[in-house]
Design an enzyme around this catalytic site. Sequence first.
Site, PDB file in Angstrom:
ATOM      1  CG  ASP A 107       4.361   6.761 -19.558  1.00  0.00           C
ATOM      2  OD1 ASP A 107       4.040   6.424 -18.482  1.00  0.00           O
ATOM      3  OD2 ASP A 107       5.014   7.687 -20.003  1.00  0.00           O
ATOM      4  CD  GLU A 132       8.387   8.856 -15.693  1.00  0.00           C
ATOM      5  OE1 GLU A 132       9.318   9.516 -15.345  1.00  0.00           O
ATOM      6  OE2 GLU A 132       8.677   7.826 -16.630  1.00  0.00           O
ATOM      7  CD  GLU A 133       9.208   5.607 -19.327  1.00  0.00           C
ATOM      8  OE1 GLU A 133      10.308   6.248 -19.311  1.00  0.00           O
ATOM      9  OE2 GLU A 133       9.218   4.865 -18.729  1.00  0.00           O
TER      10      GLU A 133
HETATM   11 ZN   LIG Z   1      11.078   4.640 -17.568  1.00  0.00          ZN
HETATM   12 ZN   LIG Z   2       9.400   4.584 -14.810  1.00  0.00          ZN
END
Ligand SMILES: [Zn+2]
Ligand SMILES: [Zn+2]
Length: 437
Positions: A97, A164-165
């Site tokens: 992402d 992930e963010e």
């Molecule tokens: Zn990041």
């Molecule tokens: Zn990252």
Amino acid sequence: MNKLLWLAAAAMTVSAPATAATLSDSIKADMPQLMTLYRDLHSHPELSMQEVRTPALLAPQMRKLGFEVTEHVGKTGLVAVMKNGPGPVLLIRADMDALPVKEQTGLPFASKVRATTLDGVESDVMHACGHDTHITTWLATGRRLAAMKDQWSGTLVMILQPGEELGLGAKAMLDDGLYTRFPKPDVLLAFHDSASLPAGVIGVTRGYALANVDSVDVDVRGVGGHGAYPQATKDPIVLASRIVVALQTLVSRENSPFDPAVVTVGSFQGGTKHNIIPDDAKLQITVRSYTPEVRKKLLDGIARVARGEAIAAGVPEDRMPVVTVREPYTPSTYNTEKLSSRLIALFGQHFGADRVVDSKPVMGGEDFSQYWLADKTKEATIFWVGGVPKAKWDAAGGDDTKLPSLHSPFWAPEADTVISTATEAMTLAALDVLKKG
Ligand SMILES: [Zn+2]
Ligand SMILES: [Zn+2]
């Protein structure tokens, strides 16, 4: 599917030479095609949990290399499996992402993409965390390992992770059967590009590498009224100010100096006008720690301080502050002792000691932690690969606070160095884990 990339993938040599000395030559030969992919990914960033184009682009390339590919694992995640005889199961993860950031690098292939976040906010989008280098390295590593199949034995599970963010993607893939529908890994590996290391330098942290990340909202409630008649009010702005100041002692006075901890009030909002005392004020706090004990102490402390200050201010019981710890939080990332030490030795031997550092832990967060926490008997390490161009690093005197950080609109890693170094390191690590017995 980009036709050019497809042809590039098809033309890629798969008969790699055998020795470690020639590994870097093989990667060098792959680099022009890999950089085409990197620039394509960079100019087409996708927001968290909305990664559609990226896995669709990579899936056919992995199939072509001989991986068994499953898409839509954990919403938009991808799992590519290669079984190659008896031996351990190695998971290699890349996150896909990008971020709601307006790119200002000035690169010719800079992103012009706009999209809407899960919260419904329309924004510019940029690969400001460098996950495009991770994806490219992931494919490059898959290529090398497919080409070197005669040199390892075991099972390779290569995953592209969404979100992930937001700290959602790893959990989403695990909840969607990553460890039950596919071979369960014995060893977990990932890397992240680094804005705190010169390009091509590898950093490995032993033990805790990244922090527990908690987001806390405090609704400081008072009793509003006219700004000229404060005696008839309970002023939430004064109260919230006291809370902010008192919170500073959680880390400085209540926590051991040997246990890393951060409490940062990042947002303080209240009121509309000069002469009105509002009904409430809102604080947003980020809380960082490594251990569950310190985490609990900080979160309990915030609730206690908020309530204690409200009592001192004479706020009625039914207007006490409301403290909310947002779910889910991102747990701290732990690099297991055996694997992280092994990698430092392995990388040092291969790249030379001057290109490998024992990195200090950081207070950032990474949901790579989830894969190890789901089964702590496994070995896991996420390592760093420096991306700061040497000239910029030297000009800053090696002081990373003078340089753009990860998530900065100006973060432009030296992508070819990051990708080639990370591919070499990841391939070496995989060959070591999946050594023929
Ligand atoms: Zn990041
Ligand atoms: Zn990252």
